[in-house]
Design a protein around this motif. Sequence first.
Motif, short mmCIF file in Angstrom:
data_model
loop_
_atom_site.label_atom_id
_atom_site.label_comp_id
_atom_site.label_asym_id
_atom_site.label_seq_id
_atom_site.Cartn_x
_atom_site.Cartn_y
_atom_site.Cartn_z
N GLN A 184 -14.88 20.83 -7.37
CA GLN A 184 -14.24 20.90 -8.68
C GLN A 184 -13.50 19.61 -9.04
OE1 GLN A 184 -12.52 24.97 -9.75
NE2 GLN A 184 -12.56 25.12 -7.51
N ALA A 185 -13.56 18.61 -8.17
CA ALA A 185 -12.87 17.35 -8.44
C ALA A 185 -13.65 16.19 -7.84
CB ALA A 185 -11.46 17.36 -7.89
N SER A 186 -13.77 15.11 -8.60
CA SER A 186 -14.33 13.85 -8.12
C SER A 186 -13.17 12.91 -7.86
CB SER A 186 -15.27 13.25 -9.17
OG SER A 186 -16.34 14.12 -9.45
N VAL A 187 -13.10 12.35 -6.66
CA VAL A 187 -11.96 11.51 -6.28
C VAL A 187 -12.47 10.18 -5.73
CG1 VAL A 187 -9.94 11.30 -4.80
CG2 VAL A 187 -10.55 13.53 -5.74
N VAL A 188 -11.83 9.09 -6.16
CA VAL A 188 -12.13 7.76 -5.63
C VAL A 188 -10.83 7.04 -5.34
CG1 VAL A 188 -13.06 5.48 -6.19
CG2 VAL A 188 -14.41 7.51 -6.67
N ILE A 189 -10.77 6.43 -4.17
CA ILE A 189 -9.58 5.69 -3.73
C ILE A 189 -9.99 4.27 -3.38
CG2 ILE A 189 -7.65 5.65 -2.11
CD1 ILE A 189 -8.92 8.56 -1.32
N ILE A 190 -9.18 3.31 -3.78
CA ILE A 190 -9.37 1.92 -3.37
C ILE A 190 -8.28 1.58 -2.36
CG2 ILE A 190 -9.55 -0.49 -4.08
CD1 ILE A 190 -10.16 0.47 -6.89
N ASP A 191 -8.69 1.35 -1.12
CA ASP A 191 -7.75 0.95 -0.08
C ASP A 191 -7.68 -0.57 -0.08
OD1 ASP A 191 -6.38 0.31 2.22
OD2 ASP A 191 -7.46 1.70 3.52
N ASP A 192 -6.59 -1.09 -0.62
CA ASP A 192 -6.39 -2.54 -0.69
C ASP A 192 -5.28 -2.98 0.25
OD1 ASP A 192 -4.34 -1.37 -2.04
OD2 ASP A 192 -4.31 -2.79 -3.70
N GLU A 193 -5.11 -2.23 1.32
CA GLU A 193 -4.13 -2.51 2.38
C GLU A 193 -2.78 -1.86 2.11
OE1 GLU A 193 -3.91 -6.25 5.47
OE2 GLU A 193 -4.25 -6.67 3.35
N ALA A 195 -1.78 1.87 0.16
CA ALA A 195 -2.03 3.27 0.48
C ALA A 195 -3.47 3.44 0.94
CB ALA A 195 -1.74 4.14 -0.73
N CYS A 196 -3.73 4.48 1.76
CA CYS A 196 -5.04 4.67 2.35
C CYS A 196 -5.58 6.07 2.08
CB CYS A 196 -4.98 4.41 3.86
SG CYS A 196 -4.08 5.69 4.78
N TYR A 197 -6.68 6.38 2.73
CA TYR A 197 -7.34 7.67 2.59
C TYR A 197 -6.39 8.82 2.91
CZ TYR A 197 -10.72 11.41 3.59
OH TYR A 197 -11.41 12.61 3.62
N GLY A 198 -5.62 8.66 3.98
CA GLY A 198 -4.69 9.72 4.38
C GLY A 198 -3.61 9.97 3.35
N CYS A 199 -3.17 8.91 2.68
CA CYS A 199 -2.14 9.08 1.63
C CYS A 199 -2.70 9.89 0.47
CB CYS A 199 -1.68 7.71 1.14
SG CYS A 199 -0.93 6.66 2.40
N HIS A 265 -5.14 18.42 -11.60
CA HIS A 265 -5.49 17.06 -12.03
C HIS A 265 -4.34 16.10 -11.77
CE1 HIS A 265 -7.49 13.88 -14.17
NE2 HIS A 265 -6.41 13.68 -14.88
N HIS A 266 -4.70 14.91 -11.27
CA HIS A 266 -3.74 13.83 -11.07
C HIS A 266 -4.19 12.63 -11.89
CE1 HIS A 266 -1.68 15.86 -7.74
NE2 HIS A 266 -2.88 16.25 -7.35
N LYS A 267 -3.29 12.04 -12.64
CA LYS A 267 -3.61 10.89 -13.46
C LYS A 267 -3.94 9.69 -12.58
CE LYS A 267 -0.76 12.19 -17.44
NZ LYS A 267 0.34 11.77 -18.34
N ARG A 268 -4.69 8.75 -13.18
CA ARG A 268 -4.97 7.50 -12.48
C ARG A 268 -3.66 6.79 -12.16
NH1 ARG A 268 -10.42 4.68 -14.85
NH2 ARG A 268 -11.77 6.53 -14.71
N ARG A 269 -3.62 6.20 -11.01
CA ARG A 269 -2.37 5.57 -10.58
C ARG A 269 -2.64 4.53 -9.49
NH1 ARG A 269 0.49 10.64 -7.74
NH2 ARG A 269 -0.39 11.66 -9.57
N LYS A 270 -1.64 3.74 -9.24
CA LYS A 270 -1.66 2.91 -8.05
C LYS A 270 -0.99 3.73 -6.95
CE LYS A 270 -1.89 -1.64 -10.21
NZ LYS A 270 -1.29 -2.98 -10.35
N LEU A 271 -1.80 4.17 -6.04
CA LEU A 271 -1.34 5.11 -5.03
C LEU A 271 -0.29 4.48 -4.14
CD1 LEU A 271 -2.10 8.03 -4.21
CD2 LEU A 271 -3.60 7.04 -2.48
N GLU A 272 0.80 5.22 -3.93
CA GLU A 272 1.88 4.75 -3.08
C GLU A 272 1.66 5.22 -1.65
OE1 GLU A 272 4.22 2.71 -3.99
OE2 GLU A 272 3.61 2.68 -6.10
N ARG A 273 2.10 4.42 -0.70
CA ARG A 273 2.02 4.80 0.70
C ARG A 273 2.88 6.03 0.94
NH1 ARG A 273 3.24 0.12 4.84
NH2 ARG A 273 1.32 -0.61 3.84
N PHE A 274 2.26 7.03 1.57
CA PHE A 274 2.97 8.30 1.76
C PHE A 274 4.09 8.18 2.78
CE2 PHE A 274 3.60 12.51 3.60
CZ PHE A 274 3.79 13.27 2.46
N GLY A 275 3.85 7.50 3.85
CA GLY A 275 4.88 7.36 4.88
C GLY A 275 4.34 6.51 6.01
N GLU A 276 5.18 6.30 6.98
CA GLU A 276 4.78 5.47 8.13
C GLU A 276 4.01 6.32 9.14
OE1 GLU A 276 5.08 2.29 8.22
OE2 GLU A 276 6.22 2.21 6.35
#
Length: 276
Positions: A184-193, A195-199, A265-276
């Motif tokens: 029910q959702a298409s998701v794409v993430i760009i890992d540019d060093e 935030a990552c997949y886990g975030c 639904h989540h708006k397009r964003r620059k994903l923030e790192r979730f945590g260490e």
Amino acid sequence: SGRGKQKLSSILPMLRSKGATTEFSRVYVSSISSQEIHLRNRPTYADLENKKVLIIGCGTIGGFAAQLLAKVGAGRGNAGKLVLCDGDILSPRNLSRHALPATYIGWNKAEALCDLIKRNALGWPNIQSKPYRLEMKEENIQGYDIVVDATGHAPVGKMLAHLARTAAQRPPYIIHGYNDAYGQASVVIIDDERACYGCAKRLLTLKDDDRPKTPHRVSCGSIFTPYDANVSTITAALIQEAALNTLQDKLPWTYAQHSTGNAVHHKRRKLERFGE
């Protein structure tokens, strides 16, 4: 003009008569230069030309993504190449959602896609296939400008995120594309060093009350989630957009989602790192 030769002035009336021509074929000439093809359809010529792109996973998402990236220059240029990697074989049950036609049943998906794209391309694109499951090792992702994870498998996404942060020389961009929320959702993430997949996986895309009662089906020993191919094609289109965005000075987003049904639904964003 010489003796025994007809003058042109006497021949032309015969050629112009109604009975002189029984059939007429118009000659049409069209340019097939790369400049004509790309500049007519794209604001920028061969965007991904000379980029080294690796696609891991040539299922429905990877199959459509490979074709879309090839159309914007992937595999073109003296230094460019597009490498497709998958160890799976195309079977009849794949046909309702896959980009490959029935003529490739029994082929390895990576080799079949490589053959299909080359057959339908003008010129000689540098497209290579690796017909096996790529091991998540540092040396296997080194040297690429863009690595696309189209497997949809969480272990692959997490391992790529780990390699990107421990490798001596990581690819500048790792793009993850997957279908979430039971299709029910298409998701794409760009890992540019950052935030990552886990975030990204920390974001809620489906509430517990909205989960399908029977999300999975079993057939011939395999478990699958039934949904239409439109979800995967949207994910592939977002992967193309993400790859082109990496060419900009600043990324407009690192997380994009298209939702249907009951997905959150989540708006397009620059994903923030979730945590260490």
